[in-house]
Design a protein around this motif. Structure first.
Motif, mmCIF file in Angstrom:
data_model
loop_
_atom_site.group_PDB
_atom_site.id
_atom_site.type_symbol
_atom_site.label_atom_id
_atom_site.label_comp_id
_atom_site.label_asym_id
_atom_site.label_seq_id
_atom_site.Cartn_x
_atom_site.Cartn_y
_atom_site.Cartn_z
ATOM 1 N N LEU A 9 0.861 -1.217 0.277
ATOM 2 C CA LEU A 9 -0.359 -0.489 0.114
ATOM 3 C C LEU A 9 1.088 1.411 0.052
ATOM 4 C CD1 LEU A 9 -2.896 0.553 0.377
ATOM 5 C CD2 LEU A 9 -2.072 1.002 2.773
ATOM 6 N N ASP A 89 -1.725 5.239 -3.556
ATOM 7 C CA ASP A 89 -3.012 4.735 -2.966
ATOM 8 C C ASP A 89 -3.629 5.680 -2.526
ATOM 9 O OD1 ASP A 89 -2.788 1.620 -4.183
ATOM 10 O OD2 ASP A 89 -1.100 1.808 -2.804
ATOM 11 N N TYR A 376 -7.285 3.002 6.210
ATOM 12 C CA TYR A 376 -6.705 2.649 5.473
ATOM 13 C C TYR A 376 -6.869 1.621 4.762
ATOM 14 C CZ TYR A 376 -2.676 6.187 6.399
ATOM 15 O OH TYR A 376 -2.358 7.655 6.563
ATOM 16 N N ASP A 377 -7.349 0.401 5.150
ATOM 17 C CA ASP A 377 -7.485 -0.623 4.097
ATOM 18 C C ASP A 377 -8.911 -0.212 3.546
ATOM 19 O OD1 ASP A 377 -5.281 -1.999 4.152
ATOM 20 O OD2 ASP A 377 -5.210 -2.905 5.928
ATOM 21 N N LEU A 380 -9.442 2.244 1.485
ATOM 22 C CA LEU A 380 -8.834 2.548 -0.141
ATOM 23 C C LEU A 380 -9.766 0.810 -0.458
ATOM 24 C CD1 LEU A 380 -7.183 2.622 -2.345
ATOM 25 C CD2 LEU A 380 -5.383 0.824 -1.640
ATOM 26 N N CYS A 384 -12.409 2.070 -4.079
ATOM 27 C CA CYS A 384 -12.569 0.580 -5.182
ATOM 28 C C CYS A 384 -13.506 0.221 -5.649
ATOM 29 C CB CYS A 384 -11.740 -0.807 -4.932
ATOM 30 S SG CYS A 384 -10.101 -0.339 -4.750
#
Length: 393
Positions: A9, A89, A376-377, A380, A384
Motif C-alpha cells: 500500500l 493509493d 486506510y484499508d 481504499l 474501489c
C-alpha cells in the motif's frame, strides 16, 4: 508458477518538513512500526533543507521528496511523482489550511483516497487574522471539502477549526488520536547523574517545557511567570527544550529578566523521556492554541504534575490527577502561584501508575497504528467499490 505478491500500500504524506514536531514525531513513530513490506510511506515536503529525521527516513527506505507548494508547481510535481514511481493509493495531507492544494493535485492524478488531516485549532491565534487570510481560509475549507474523500482531526477543537462546527454530521469526518511509543518512559533514570549534565543539584526544583519556540507555544509569557516563581523559590530552575523563530526573542528576554542563571535553552532532542523522568519535577505548557498537545501527553507518561493553559483540547488529559488547567488571562503572577503549588504538593499519582494509564489509552502506538492502517484499508476498499459501481452504471 508462484503468484506475484500484491504490491505494498503506497501512501504519500504531505508535510512542511520532517523536523522534530508533534505531527512529525507521530509520523516517525508510525514509520518505525509499520511492516514496510506491506505499507510504503513517502514524505512530500515543501522544505528540502536540513531535516532532523532525514537520515532515519532514508535508512527506513521512505523517500523524502521536495515539491513546489504552489498550485501549478504542486500539480506538476505530484503528477510527475505518481507517473515516475508508480501508482499512489492514498495522499494524506497534514498542512491544515494548505491541504486543499495537494488534495486537488491528487484528485487530478486519480489518487482514490485523499485525506485532509487537521492538527491545530487556529481559532485562538494571538494575532487577529487579516481579511486576505480569512478569505484564503474560507476558500481552503471549501476546496478542501471538495477534494478530500476523508477528513481526520486529532481533537474536537481541531476538527471544528478546519472542518466547521457541523463536522460531526459529515460522514467523511472522524476523530483520530495520535500514537507514540511510550516504552522509553518506563526506563530507570539515575536522577543525580541526569541532573549533573545540566549543572543541577538534588535540591533544585526543575520546571520543564517542550515545544517549538514560537508565539503559539507562548514561552515569553512563561518566562514572565517564572520570574515571579524565582522570587518565591530561588532554587527553582526552568528548562526550555526546542527551537524556532522566537529563539532570539526568548534568549533576549531571559537576559532582560535576569534569568541567565536559572533558565536553560536546550536544542530539540530524542532524549525527552530521559529529561522528563530524570531532570524535571513539573511540566508547564502555556500554549495559546494546540491541536492536541503531544508534549503534554508525554509529560503525563513521565508522571509529571502538569500546569497547562485551558486552551489545550481536553483529549490531552489522559491522567487527570496530574493536570492543572489555568486561563492565560489570569496573568503571569497567577501562573507563578500555580507553579509553586504544583511544585510543593506531593505527586497525586505514582509515575508507574500514570504510565500504565497512558499505555492503556488510545495514544499507545500499537493501538493507534493498527487503527490507522485499518482505516486506510477500509478507505481504499470503499474507493474501489465506488469505482466499480461507477463503471457499472
Amino acid at each position: 508458477m508462484p503468484s506475484t505478491p500484491p504490491r505494498p500500500l503506497r501512501i504519500l504524506h504531505i508535510v512542511g518538513n520532517m523536523n522534530r514536531g508533534g505531527v512529525e514525531t507521530w509520523l516517525m513513530h508510525l514509520l518505525r512500526r509499520i511492516d514496510r513490506s506491506q505499507v510504503r510511506m513517502d514524505f512530500v515536503v515543501s522544505d528540502d533543507g536540513p531535516c532532523h529525521y532525514a537520515a532515519e527516513i532514508a535508512e527506513l527506505g521512505s523517500p523524502r521528496v521536495s515539491c513546489r507548494f504552489t498550485w501549478n508547481g504542486l500539480f506538476q510535481d505530484l503528477r510527475r511523482l505518481v507517473q515516475d514511481s508508480g501508482p499512489v493509493d492514498i495522499v494524506h495531507a497534514h498542512m491544515q489550511f494548505f491541504n486543499a492544494i495537494p488534495l486537488a493535485a491528487a484528485a487530478s492524478c486519480g489518487v482514490p483516497v485523499r485525506i485532509s488531516h487537521s492538527h491545530l485549532d487556529t481559532r485562538r491565534e494571538a494575532t487577529p487574522k487579516s481579511w486576505p487570510r480569512r478569505v484564503y481560509e474560507r476558500a481552503s475549507q471549501r476546496f478542501g471539502a471538495r477534494f478530500s474523500t476523508h477528513r481526520l482531526g486529532c481533537s474536537t477543537d481541531a476538527c471544528e477549526s478546519l472542518f466547521g462546527s457541523d463536522w460531526a454530521a459529515d460522514p467523511r469526518c472522524r476523530l483520530f488520536n495520535y500514537g507514540l511509543d511510550f516504552r522509553p518512559f518506563g526506563a530507570k533514570i539515575e536522577r543525580q547523574t541526569a541532573r549533573a549534565r545540566f549543572g543541577l543539584h538534588p535540591e533544585h526544583i526543575v520546571f520543564g517545557h517542550v515545544g517549538r519556540f514560537c508565539p503559539q507555544k507562548n514561552q515569553l509569557f512563561l518566562l514572565r511567570a517564572f520570574r515571579e516563581v524565582i522570587r518565591e523559590l530561588p532554587l527553582a530552575r526552568l528548562l526550555l527544550v526546542g527551537h524556532g523563530p522566537d529563539h532570539e526573542a526568548i534568549a533576549s528576554q531571559i537576559e532582560q529578566l535576569g534569568l541567565q542563571q536559572t533558565v536553560q535553552l536546550l536544542e530539540p532532542t530524542s532524549d525527552v523521556p530521559a529529561l522528563m523522568l530524570g531532570v524535571m519535577d513539573a511540566f508547564v505548557f502555556p500554549s495559546v492554541y494546540e491541536g492536541l498537545g503531544l508534549a503534554l501527553v508525554e509529560a503525563q507518561a513521565a508522571g509529571l504534575p502538569c500546569l497547562t493553559s485551558d486552551r489545550i483540547p481536553s483529549e490531552a488529559d489522559v491522567v487527570p490527577p496530574l493536570v492543572t488547567r489555568l486561563s492565560l488571562e489570569a496573568g503571569p503572577e497567577a501562573w507563578a502561584n500555580s507553579c509553586l503549588k504544583v511544585a510543593r504538593e506531593p505527586r497525586p499519582i505514582a509515575a508507574s501508575a500514570a504510565l500504565a494509564q497512558i499505555l492503556d489509552s488510545q495514544f499507545n502506538i500499537e493501538r493507534s497504528s493498527l487503527e490507522l492502517l485499518n482505516f486506510y484499508d477500509q478507505a481504499l476498499n470503499d474507493a474501489c467499490q465506488d469505482q466499480r459501481r461507477s463503471s457499472a452504471a
